[in-house]
Motif scaffolding. Sequence first.
Motif, mmCIF file in Angstrom:
data_model
loop_
_atom_site.group_PDB
_atom_site.id
_atom_site.type_symbol
_atom_site.label_atom_id
_atom_site.label_comp_id
_atom_site.label_asym_id
_atom_site.label_seq_id
_atom_site.Cartn_x
_atom_site.Cartn_y
_atom_site.Cartn_z
ATOM 1 N N PRO A 1 14.144 -0.421 16.065
ATOM 2 C CA PRO A 1 14.551 0.081 14.403
ATOM 3 C C PRO A 1 13.127 -0.717 13.661
ATOM 4 N N ILE A 2 13.264 0.073 12.440
ATOM 5 C CA ILE A 2 12.328 -0.415 11.492
ATOM 6 C C ILE A 2 12.880 -1.749 10.909
ATOM 7 N N GLN A 3 12.216 -2.741 10.877
ATOM 8 C CA GLN A 3 12.362 -4.117 10.212
ATOM 9 C C GLN A 3 12.387 -4.187 8.635
ATOM 10 N N PRO A 4 13.314 -4.855 7.934
ATOM 11 C CA PRO A 4 13.029 -4.996 6.448
ATOM 12 C C PRO A 4 11.551 -5.092 5.972
ATOM 13 N N ASP A 5 10.759 -6.213 6.861
ATOM 14 C CA ASP A 5 9.380 -6.124 6.313
ATOM 15 C C ASP A 5 8.542 -5.068 6.581
ATOM 16 N N GLU A 6 8.743 -4.033 7.364
ATOM 17 C CA GLU A 6 8.205 -2.927 7.797
ATOM 18 C C GLU A 6 8.294 -1.757 6.910
ATOM 19 N N LEU A 7 9.549 -1.965 6.190
ATOM 20 C CA LEU A 7 9.985 -0.631 5.496
ATOM 21 C C LEU A 7 8.833 0.096 4.549
ATOM 22 N N ALA A 8 8.010 -0.930 3.691
ATOM 23 C CA ALA A 8 7.056 -0.229 2.788
ATOM 24 C C ALA A 8 5.947 0.569 3.737
ATOM 25 N N GLY A 9 5.765 0.225 4.833
ATOM 26 C CA GLY A 9 4.656 0.975 5.609
ATOM 27 C C GLY A 9 5.022 2.134 6.182
ATOM 28 N N TYR A 10 6.489 2.330 6.077
ATOM 29 C CA TYR A 10 7.090 3.527 6.783
ATOM 30 C C TYR A 10 7.445 4.588 5.603
ATOM 31 N N GLN A 11 7.490 4.112 4.205
ATOM 32 C CA GLN A 11 7.822 5.049 3.217
ATOM 33 C C GLN A 11 7.471 6.491 3.332
ATOM 34 N N THR A 12 6.030 6.792 3.602
ATOM 35 C CA THR A 12 5.840 8.061 3.769
ATOM 36 C C THR A 12 6.345 8.896 4.937
#
Length: 184
Positions: A10-21
């Motif tokens: 799963p996407i971790q909270p600190d990775e969220l910005a990198g997966y926005q697109t």
Amino acid sequence: MTPLFQKPNPIQPDELAGYQTALASTQGNILKSHGRAHTVNVFLSFHGDLPSLKAAIRGLAAEVTSTLAQSRQTRAVQSLFVGFGISSGGYKQLGYDPGSFPSTAFQGGMARENSGLGDPPSSQWEEKYRVAPDAMILLAHADPCVLHTELARITAPFAGLAMIATEPGAAIYNGTEPMEQFGF
């Protein structure tokens, strides 16, 4: 960063910005259940004017809930969830070649003989489902009255362009968590 479709966890909270697109261009209800209590599955069998049909689908595309939008919605989910799926037959009706998809199961459709799903032959299905659907719209909302109103609005552009069959549904829960009906 690992592409979303190859991410093993799963996407971790600190990775969220990198997966926005990626999340903005991925349809909701794929990575996580939409979580609404009431649903309507709308089955479309295309038969109308091709340019008008494509215009109706483009209009619907603007309504589809992305994974990013879904992630921003509250637990109360007082907003409409819209999903859209299209079959290989639907692609053919729209003038595309589904043979370019690698899955022969997708190309053959649900009604194919020996699908391996254990389903009865399509000749035994309810009459409204014997016509292979070309597409399905999933609508979901916490309030069944709102859902009914939205159903009329969302399907109106397809009047005269597709045979429309609907199947209402209700959430299934494992404790307090919604479960996907197909075991995902």
